[in-house]
Design a protein around this motif. Structure first.
Motif, mmCIF file in Angstrom:
data_model
loop_
_atom_site.group_PDB
_atom_site.id
_atom_site.type_symbol
_atom_site.label_atom_id
_atom_site.label_comp_id
_atom_site.label_asym_id
_atom_site.label_seq_id
_atom_site.Cartn_x
_atom_site.Cartn_y
_atom_site.Cartn_z
ATOM 1 N N GLN A 13 0.823 -1.213 0.000
ATOM 2 C CA GLN A 13 0.000 0.000 0.000
ATOM 3 C C GLN A 13 0.853 1.257 0.000
ATOM 4 O OE1 GLN A 13 -2.782 -0.441 3.320
ATOM 5 N NE2 GLN A 13 -4.431 -0.144 1.863
ATOM 6 N N ASN A 14 1.867 1.297 0.866
ATOM 7 C CA ASN A 14 2.725 2.476 0.947
ATOM 8 C C ASN A 14 3.529 2.666 -0.332
ATOM 9 O OD1 ASN A 14 1.814 3.028 3.516
ATOM 10 N ND2 ASN A 14 3.503 1.944 4.508
ATOM 11 N N GLY A 15 3.994 1.572 -0.920
ATOM 12 C CA GLY A 15 4.728 1.660 -2.168
ATOM 13 C C GLY A 15 3.873 2.204 -3.300
ATOM 14 N N GLN A 16 2.603 1.823 -3.319
ATOM 15 C CA GLN A 16 1.733 2.332 -4.371
ATOM 16 C C GLN A 16 1.328 3.787 -4.129
ATOM 17 O OE1 GLN A 16 -1.419 -0.601 -4.986
ATOM 18 N NE2 GLN A 16 -0.223 -1.370 -6.700
ATOM 19 N N GLU A 41 -4.152 -13.263 -10.091
ATOM 20 C CA GLU A 41 -5.373 -12.469 -10.252
ATOM 21 C C GLU A 41 -5.113 -11.103 -10.888
ATOM 22 O OE1 GLU A 41 -8.466 -13.497 -9.734
ATOM 23 O OE2 GLU A 41 -7.746 -15.466 -9.097
ATOM 24 N N GLY A 42 -3.850 -10.751 -11.147
ATOM 25 C CA GLY A 42 -3.524 -9.518 -11.851
ATOM 26 C C GLY A 42 -3.402 -8.287 -10.983
ATOM 27 N N PHE A 43 -3.161 -8.448 -9.699
ATOM 28 C CA PHE A 43 -3.008 -7.290 -8.818
ATOM 29 C C PHE A 43 -1.579 -6.764 -8.783
ATOM 30 C CE2 PHE A 43 -6.921 -9.068 -6.993
ATOM 31 C CZ PHE A 43 -7.709 -7.934 -7.028
ATOM 32 N N ILE A 44 -0.601 -7.606 -9.113
ATOM 33 C CA ILE A 44 0.795 -7.179 -9.212
ATOM 34 C C ILE A 44 1.362 -7.679 -10.539
ATOM 35 C CG2 ILE A 44 1.201 -7.078 -6.707
ATOM 36 C CD1 ILE A 44 2.597 -9.800 -6.929
ATOM 37 N N LEU A 45 2.441 -7.049 -10.987
ATOM 38 C CA LEU A 45 3.069 -7.478 -12.229
ATOM 39 C C LEU A 45 3.862 -8.761 -12.052
ATOM 40 C CD1 LEU A 45 4.339 -4.088 -13.672
ATOM 41 C CD2 LEU A 45 2.427 -5.462 -14.481
ATOM 42 N N GLY A 46 4.372 -8.982 -10.844
ATOM 43 C CA GLY A 46 5.131 -10.184 -10.581
ATOM 44 C C GLY A 46 6.001 -10.009 -9.359
ATOM 45 N N TYR A 47 6.791 -11.032 -9.099
ATOM 46 C CA TYR A 47 7.737 -10.991 -7.994
ATOM 47 C C TYR A 47 8.860 -11.970 -8.289
ATOM 48 C CZ TYR A 47 5.850 -15.432 -6.385
ATOM 49 O OH TYR A 47 5.468 -16.745 -6.306
ATOM 50 N N LYS A 48 10.002 -11.726 -7.687
ATOM 51 C CA LYS A 48 11.110 -12.670 -7.818
ATOM 52 C C LYS A 48 12.042 -12.507 -6.632
ATOM 53 C CE LYS A 48 14.378 -10.116 -10.692
ATOM 54 N NZ LYS A 48 15.147 -10.139 -11.907
ATOM 55 N N ILE A 49 12.809 -13.554 -6.381
ATOM 56 C CA ILE A 49 13.760 -13.558 -5.282
ATOM 57 C C ILE A 49 14.955 -12.713 -5.690
ATOM 58 C CG2 ILE A 49 15.227 -15.017 -3.848
ATOM 59 C CD1 ILE A 49 13.138 -17.276 -4.508
ATOM 60 N N THR A 64 -2.645 1.182 -13.457
ATOM 61 C CA THR A 64 -3.407 1.407 -14.679
ATOM 62 C C THR A 64 -3.803 2.874 -14.713
ATOM 63 O OG1 THR A 64 -5.452 0.773 -13.572
ATOM 64 C CG2 THR A 64 -4.344 -0.931 -14.842
ATOM 65 N N ASN A 65 -3.456 3.554 -15.801
ATOM 66 C CA ASN A 65 -3.717 4.984 -15.948
ATOM 67 C C ASN A 65 -3.140 5.779 -14.780
ATOM 68 O OD1 ASN A 65 -5.115 4.406 -18.303
ATOM 69 N ND2 ASN A 65 -7.058 4.224 -17.228
ATOM 70 N N ASN A 66 -1.932 5.430 -14.372
ATOM 71 C CA ASN A 66 -1.216 6.069 -13.258
ATOM 72 C C ASN A 66 -1.946 5.961 -11.924
ATOM 73 O OD1 ASN A 66 1.015 6.831 -14.768
ATOM 74 N ND2 ASN A 66 0.042 8.726 -15.429
ATOM 75 N N LYS A 67 -2.828 4.994 -11.790
ATOM 76 C CA LYS A 67 -3.503 4.745 -10.525
ATOM 77 C C LYS A 67 -3.199 3.316 -10.089
ATOM 78 C CE LYS A 67 -7.237 7.988 -11.241
ATOM 79 N NZ LYS A 67 -8.672 8.202 -11.327
#
Length: 128
Positions: A13-16, A41-49, A64-67
């Motif tokens: 949340q803080n990062g966004q 579910e498409g809430f993040i682009l991805g993650y990796k170690i 999406t659209n800077n939001k």
């Protein structure tokens, strides 16, 4: 166990809020399971170690659209007040309005997966 989850969702949340593309989170198995669901579910682009520090996970945030895609995160079940929902109660949830992640006896599942499998569990978070 849940302190790691609360930290992770607070960091997301803080990062966004400050429009970061990547945030770092301490690597825990439960957090990785949640990240798998959020990615599916498409809430993040991805993650990796992280290659430099294997105890950290890079989380790539999605906009999406800077939001931010994740507008709000609400914790439903807390250590002081546990909630449990049966399969019948889960069918009453409108999964179009909010996305809920459940802890079930078969692992972490999204609300749609719980409906398909006909199982109940403890709702952790609701994401809008």
């Amino acid at each position: 166990m849940k302190n790691y989850l609360w930290n992770m969702f607070a960091n997301i949340q803080n990062g966004q809020l400050i429009r970061r593309n990547v945030i770092f989170q301490r690597r825990k198995k439960i957090c990785e399971e949640f990240l798998k669901i959020l990615w599916a579910e498409g809430f993040i682009l991805g993650y990796k170690i992280d290659k430099k520090n294997e105890n950290q996970v890079k989380i790539f945030l999605k906009y999406t659209n800077n939001k931010p895609v994740i507008r709000s995160i609400k914790f439903l079940s807390k250590p002081s007040r546990r909630l449990y929902q049966s399969a019948k109660q889960i069918w009453k949830i409108n999964s179009n309005k909010s996305f809920i992640i459940f802890s079930t006896n078969q692992g972490l599942k999204a609300v749609t997966d719980c409906k398909k499998l006909g199982i109940g569990g403890e709702p952790f978070v609701a994401i809008n």
